[in-house]
Design a protein around this motif. Structure first.
Motif, PDB file in Angstrom:
ATOM      1  N   ALA A  71      16.808 -13.989  13.318  1.00  0.00           N
ATOM      2  CA  ALA A  71      15.747 -13.691  14.289  1.00  0.00           C
ATOM      3  C   ALA A  71      16.124 -12.563  15.242  1.00  0.00           C
ATOM      4  N   LEU A  72      17.328 -12.017  15.137  1.00  0.00           N
ATOM      5  CA  LEU A  72      17.779 -10.969  16.045  1.00  0.00           C
ATOM      6  C   LEU A  72      17.062  -9.655  15.773  1.00  0.00           C
ATOM      7  N   PRO A  73      16.821  -8.844  16.807  1.00  0.00           N
ATOM      8  CA  PRO A  73      16.131  -7.560  16.598  1.00  0.00           C
ATOM      9  C   PRO A  73      16.905  -6.605  15.702  1.00  0.00           C
ATOM     10  N   GLU A  74      18.240  -6.663  15.754  1.00  0.00           N
ATOM     11  CA  GLU A  74      19.031  -5.746  14.929  1.00  0.00           C
ATOM     12  C   GLU A  74      19.044  -6.130  13.455  1.00  0.00           C
ATOM     13  N   TYR A  75      18.782  -7.401  13.174  1.00  0.00           N
ATOM     14  CA  TYR A  75      18.941  -7.889  11.803  1.00  0.00           C
ATOM     15  C   TYR A  75      17.619  -7.726  11.052  1.00  0.00           C
ATOM     16  N   TYR A  76      17.469  -6.580  10.403  1.00  0.00           N
ATOM     17  CA  TYR A  76      16.229  -6.244   9.696  1.00  0.00           C
ATOM     18  C   TYR A  76      16.010  -7.005   8.385  1.00  0.00           C
ATOM     19  N   PRO A  77      17.063  -7.459   7.645  1.00  0.00           N
ATOM     20  CA  PRO A  77      16.816  -7.991   6.294  1.00  0.00           C
ATOM     21  C   PRO A  77      15.809  -9.130   6.230  1.00  0.00           C
ATOM     22  N   THR A  78      15.901 -10.093   7.142  1.00  0.00           N
ATOM     23  CA  THR A  78      15.033 -11.274   7.035  1.00  0.00           C
ATOM     24  C   THR A  78      13.564 -10.922   7.244  1.00  0.00           C
ATOM     25  N   ARG A  79      13.263 -10.241   8.339  1.00  0.00           N
ATOM     26  CA  ARG A  79      11.847  -9.930   8.596  1.00  0.00           C
ATOM     27  C   ARG A  79      11.292  -8.956   7.563  1.00  0.00           C
ATOM     28  N   THR A  80      12.145  -8.060   7.057  1.00  0.00           N
ATOM     29  CA  THR A  80      11.678  -7.102   6.056  1.00  0.00           C
ATOM     30  C   THR A  80      11.408  -7.804   4.729  1.00  0.00           C
ATOM     31  N   GLU A  81      12.316  -8.700   4.336  1.00  0.00           N
ATOM     32  CA  GLU A  81      12.107  -9.449   3.102  1.00  0.00           C
ATOM     33  C   GLU A  81      10.865 -10.337   3.209  1.00  0.00           C
ATOM     34  N   ILE A  82      10.686 -10.987   4.348  1.00  0.00           N
ATOM     35  CA  ILE A  82       9.496 -11.818   4.544  1.00  0.00           C
ATOM     36  C   ILE A  82       8.231 -10.971   4.441  1.00  0.00           C
ATOM     37  N   GLY A  83       8.300  -9.763   4.986  1.00  0.00           N
ATOM     38  CA  GLY A  83       7.151  -8.868   4.882  1.00  0.00           C
ATOM     39  C   GLY A  83       6.808  -8.543   3.439  1.00  0.00           C
ATOM     40  N   ILE A  84       7.836  -8.336   2.615  1.00  0.00           N
ATOM     41  CA  ILE A  84       7.608  -8.059   1.191  1.00  0.00           C
ATOM     42  C   ILE A  84       7.039  -9.295   0.507  1.00  0.00           C
ATOM     43  N   LEU A  85       7.591 -10.473   0.820  1.00  0.00           N
ATOM     44  CA  LEU A  85       7.089 -11.708   0.212  1.00  0.00           C
ATOM     45  C   LEU A  85       5.635 -11.972   0.605  1.00  0.00           C
ATOM     46  N   ASP A  86       5.299 -11.656   1.856  1.00  0.00           N
ATOM     47  CA  ASP A  86       3.921 -11.838   2.292  1.00  0.00           C
ATOM     48  C   ASP A  86       2.984 -10.882   1.556  1.00  0.00           C
ATOM     49  N   ALA A  87       3.434  -9.637   1.444  1.00  0.00           N
ATOM     50  CA  ALA A  87       2.571  -8.628   0.831  1.00  0.00           C
ATOM     51  C   ALA A  87       2.479  -8.782  -0.681  1.00  0.00           C
ATOM     52  N   ARG A  88       3.562  -9.212  -1.294  1.00  0.00           N
ATOM     53  CA  ARG A  88       3.631  -9.248  -2.756  1.00  0.00           C
ATOM     54  C   ARG A  88       3.679 -10.655  -3.331  1.00  0.00           C
ATOM     55  N   GLY A  89       3.497 -11.656  -2.477  1.00  0.00           N
ATOM     56  CA  GLY A  89       3.531 -13.037  -2.940  1.00  0.00           C
ATOM     57  C   GLY A  89       2.630 -13.314  -4.128  1.00  0.00           C
ATOM     58  N   PRO A  90       1.370 -12.879  -4.095  1.00  0.00           N
ATOM     59  CA  PRO A  90       0.502 -13.128  -5.257  1.00  0.00           C
ATOM     60  C   PRO A  90       1.006 -12.458  -6.533  1.00  0.00           C
ATOM     61  N   ASP A  91       1.589 -11.256  -6.387  1.00  0.00           N
ATOM     62  CA  ASP A  91       2.124 -10.553  -7.559  1.00  0.00           C
ATOM     63  C   ASP A  91       3.336 -11.275  -8.129  1.00  0.00           C
ATOM     64  N   ILE A  92       4.199 -11.775  -7.239  1.00  0.00           N
ATOM     65  CA  ILE A  92       5.388 -12.510  -7.686  1.00  0.00           C
ATOM     66  C   ILE A  92       4.969 -13.791  -8.397  1.00  0.00           C
ATOM     67  N   ALA A  93       4.061 -14.540  -7.770  1.00  0.00           N
ATOM     68  CA  ALA A  93       3.615 -15.810  -8.351  1.00  0.00           C
ATOM     69  C   ALA A  93       2.980 -15.602  -9.715  1.00  0.00           C
ATOM     70  N   ALA A  94       2.269 -14.491  -9.880  1.00  0.00           N
ATOM     71  CA  ALA A  94       1.586 -14.234 -11.155  1.00  0.00           C
ATOM     72  C   ALA A  94       2.567 -14.005 -12.297  1.00  0.00           C
ATOM     73  N   LEU A  95       3.799 -13.609 -11.963  1.00  0.00           N
ATOM     74  CA  LEU A  95       4.801 -13.356 -12.994  1.00  0.00           C
ATOM     75  C   LEU A  95       5.565 -14.608 -13.406  1.00  0.00           C
ATOM     76  N   LEU A  96       5.513 -15.669 -12.579  1.00  0.00           N
ATOM     77  CA  LEU A  96       6.288 -16.880 -12.847  1.00  0.00           C
ATOM     78  C   LEU A  96       5.499 -17.834 -13.738  1.00  0.00           C
ATOM     79  N   PRO A  97       6.211 -18.643 -14.546  1.00  0.00           N
ATOM     80  CA  PRO A  97       5.507 -19.594 -15.416  1.00  0.00           C
ATOM     81  C   PRO A  97       4.806 -20.667 -14.599  1.00  0.00           C
ATOM     82  N   ARG A  98       3.674 -21.153 -15.106  1.00  0.00           N
ATOM     83  CA  ARG A  98       2.941 -22.217 -14.427  1.00  0.00           C
ATOM     84  C   ARG A  98       3.671 -23.548 -14.600  1.00  0.00           C
ATOM     85  N   HIS A  99       3.479 -24.443 -13.635  1.00  0.00           N
ATOM     86  CA  HIS A  99       4.074 -25.784 -13.661  1.00  0.00           C
ATOM     87  C   HIS A  99       5.599 -25.712 -13.807  1.00  0.00           C
TER      88      HIS A  99
END
Length: 319
Positions: free
Chosen positions: A51-79
């Motif tokens: 949660a620190l301002p200097e630590y970019y990896p977590t918030r940046t990765e979350i941003g990618i997961l938020d933006a690309r979550g539907p694309d990621i899920a579409a690539l994974l097998p169902r069930h």
């Protein structure tokens, strides 16, 4: 210094932890595996780091997961059963769960049993229809998946750029092991930190509030508590530096003065300025990571970055 009177040298200690400390401190250059960061206190400190301002990896990765979550899920097998290696907090998992309504099971794997149980209980409460089957294990070693997911399609989740904490050859072994655990046809979603300017990298691992320093020093506190050590925590300083030639951030605990320490009945000497090398965090380009994954038996399916190309999220598939 004297041996800790509450935890004397004769205390029953984890023999693997003690062996690793003896081996790491017995060489010319003292080292300690970063896997020992994550006891209950270390896990909480790491969550604070994210949660620190200097630590970019977590918030940046979350941003990618938020933006690309539907694309990621579409690539994974169902069930599928989703196995998270070194699960920790469920914050990133929740980004994917909203796009995986038919997930068969979630299998968090972590060495910190207490923290794992707390997170699993919270997740069951928030997602009552989701089967949660935690496994207390060291994800760097082979472990058995729950029998309840036998025959279920599998996907792995390894966020947070933890793969960068391993030497490239070790990361290759780790990814190959993930493939063996998950089985043929499995997918793997993981985060990979990217090469960038030195000042931004070093600030992320040496924050102004000193939380990363406390996280690093917790290793010595853990040795004192669990192995009967007598480290003076004030006698060591946290240091983080980017080694551009090796493409890695290095974290060290540096002795402020000459001193001797006893651990489990053994004595170790530290010279002023001598360091304990506690962690590497390798930074990759998209292509260099794809090459590494390919050597480990994984085929790159897709990869995404943020607008500044600070971080990347990859989807891999095992043949």
């Amino acid at each position: 210094m004297t041996v800790n009177p509450i935890f004397p040298a004769a205390v029953a200690a984890d023999p693997v932890f003690l062996s690793d400390v003896r081996e790491g401190f017995g060489g010319t250059r003292k080292t300690l595996s970063p896997k020992y960061f994550y006891d209950a206190a270390g896990s909480e400190l790491f969550e604070a780091i994210t949660a620190l301002p200097e630590y970019y990896p977590t918030r940046t990765e979350i941003g990618i997961l938020d933006a690309r979550g539907p694309d990621i899920a579409a690539l994974l097998p169902r069930h599928a059963a989703l196995v998270e290696f070194g699960s920790g907090s469920t914050a990133k998992l929740r980004r994917l769960l909203r796009h995986l309504p038919d997930l068969a099971a979630y299998v968090p794997v972590d060495v910190s049993g207490e923290f794992l149980a707390e997170q699993a209980a919270t997740l069951r409460h928030d997602f009552p229809g989701l089967t949660v089957a935690p496994v207390v294990a060291d994800f760097t070693q082979h472990f058995a998946l729950p029998e309840s997911i036998a025959g279920t399609p599998r996907a792995g989740f390894f966020p947070g750029s933890t793969v960068g904490n391993f030497e490239p050859a070790e990361a290759e072994v780790l990814l190959r092991r993930f493939g063996e655990i998950l089985g043929s046809g499995a997918f793997l979603v993981l985060g990979v930190d990217l090469v960038k300017e030195t000042t931004r990298l070093e600030a992320a691992y040496d924050d102004a509030a000193g939380v990363t320093a406390a996280f690093n020093l917790n290793l010595l506190k853990r040795i004192n508590r669990e192995l009967g050590g007598d480290f003076d925590l004030d006698a060591f300083a946290h240091r983080a530096v980017f080694n551009r030639e090796a493409s890695r951030i290095e974290m060290h605990l540096v002795a402020r003065s000459d001193q001797s320490v006893r651990i489990g009945g053994d004595g170790f000497s530290f010279r002023e300025g001598e360091s304990i090398h506690t962690e590497n965090s390798y930074k990759y380009t998209l292509e260099s990571f794809r090459t590494l994954a390919g050597r480990a038996g994984w085929q790159s399916v897709e990869a995404w970055t943020d607008a500044e190309a600070l971080f990347s999220v990859h989807v891999l598939r095992r043949d």
